[in-house]
Design a protein around this motif. Structure first.
Motif, PDB file in Angstrom:
ATOM      1  N   LYS A   3     -12.208  59.673  44.152  1.00 41.93           N
ATOM      2  CA  LYS A   3     -12.399  58.331  44.779  1.00 41.93           C
ATOM      3  C   LYS A   3     -11.581  57.654  45.361  1.00 41.93           C
ATOM      4  CE  LYS A   3     -17.497  58.620  46.454  1.00 41.93           C
ATOM      5  NZ  LYS A   3     -17.530  58.545  47.810  1.00 41.93           N
ATOM      6  N   THR A  58     -12.325  52.959  50.793  1.00 39.41           N
ATOM      7  CA  THR A  58     -12.835  53.707  49.956  1.00 39.41           C
ATOM      8  C   THR A  58     -12.703  55.049  50.748  1.00 39.41           C
ATOM      9  OG1 THR A  58     -14.902  53.218  49.680  1.00 39.41           O
ATOM     10  CG2 THR A  58     -14.654  55.160  48.352  1.00 39.41           C
ATOM     11  N   THR A  60     -12.246  60.015  50.150  1.00 45.50           N
ATOM     12  CA  THR A  60     -11.897  60.850  48.747  1.00 45.50           C
ATOM     13  C   THR A  60     -11.804  62.125  49.516  1.00 45.50           C
ATOM     14  OG1 THR A  60     -14.948  60.195  48.866  1.00 45.50           O
ATOM     15  CG2 THR A  60     -14.286  62.420  48.385  1.00 45.50           C
ATOM     16  N   TYR A  95     -10.439  57.330  40.377  1.00 40.31           N
ATOM     17  CA  TYR A  95     -11.625  57.511  40.103  1.00 40.31           C
ATOM     18  C   TYR A  95     -12.216  59.115  40.151  1.00 40.31           C
ATOM     19  CZ  TYR A  95     -15.469  55.434  42.024  1.00 40.31           C
ATOM     20  OH  TYR A  95     -16.385  55.119  43.213  1.00 40.31           O
ATOM     21  N   THR A  96     -11.930  60.396  39.488  1.00 41.19           N
ATOM     22  CA  THR A  96     -13.221  61.316  39.620  1.00 41.19           C
ATOM     23  C   THR A  96     -14.099  60.748  39.349  1.00 41.19           C
ATOM     24  OG1 THR A  96     -11.210  62.372  38.113  1.00 41.19           O
ATOM     25  CG2 THR A  96     -13.244  63.535  38.021  1.00 41.19           C
ATOM     26  N   ILE A  97     -14.472  61.946  40.586  1.00 38.10           N
ATOM     27  CA  ILE A  97     -16.352  61.763  40.216  1.00 38.10           C
ATOM     28  C   ILE A  97     -17.341  63.087  40.344  1.00 38.10           C
ATOM     29  CG2 ILE A  97     -16.637  60.013  41.637  1.00 38.10           C
ATOM     30  CD1 ILE A  97     -17.343  61.962  44.451  1.00 38.10           C
TER      31      ILE A  97
END
Length: 97
Positions: A3, A58, A60, A95-97
């Motif tokens: 993200k 935001t 992805t 950040y990693t999701i």
């Protein structure tokens, strides 16, 4: 997956800031159709007059490398030019999701 969250604060009157935020939002929303590394893009224009940040995006992507490719893509660079004279501040978190 990653993200990529970015907030922007613009210079100018309330009307100028809302106009540039709207134009920028339209350009950002179109980017997933133009940039294969983008999985999704969500854009919000601040509606709370008690807050000072104007827009949040935001996005992805599959990886930080793909975020870097998206950032360097000519369509993204063109979108950023919309806000260049108005950008007061920017903050970003990946950040990693």
């Amino acid at each position: 997956m990653v993200k990529h969250v970015v907030t922007f604060k613009f210079k100018g009157s309330d009307e100028e800031r809302k106009a540039v935020a709207s134009k920028f939002a339209d350009a950002l929303i179109a980017l997933p159709d133009e940039i294969e590394e983008l999985i999704s893009m969500e854009v919000g224009i601040n509606e709370n007059p008690a807050e000072t940040w104007d827009l949040v995006l935001t996005a992805t992507a599959a990886s930080l490398e793909d975020v870097a490719k998206y950032s360097a893509h000519p369509a993204h660079v063109a979108a950023v030019q919309i806000i260049a004279p108005y950008k007061e501040d920017r903050a970003c978190v990946d950040y990693t999701i």
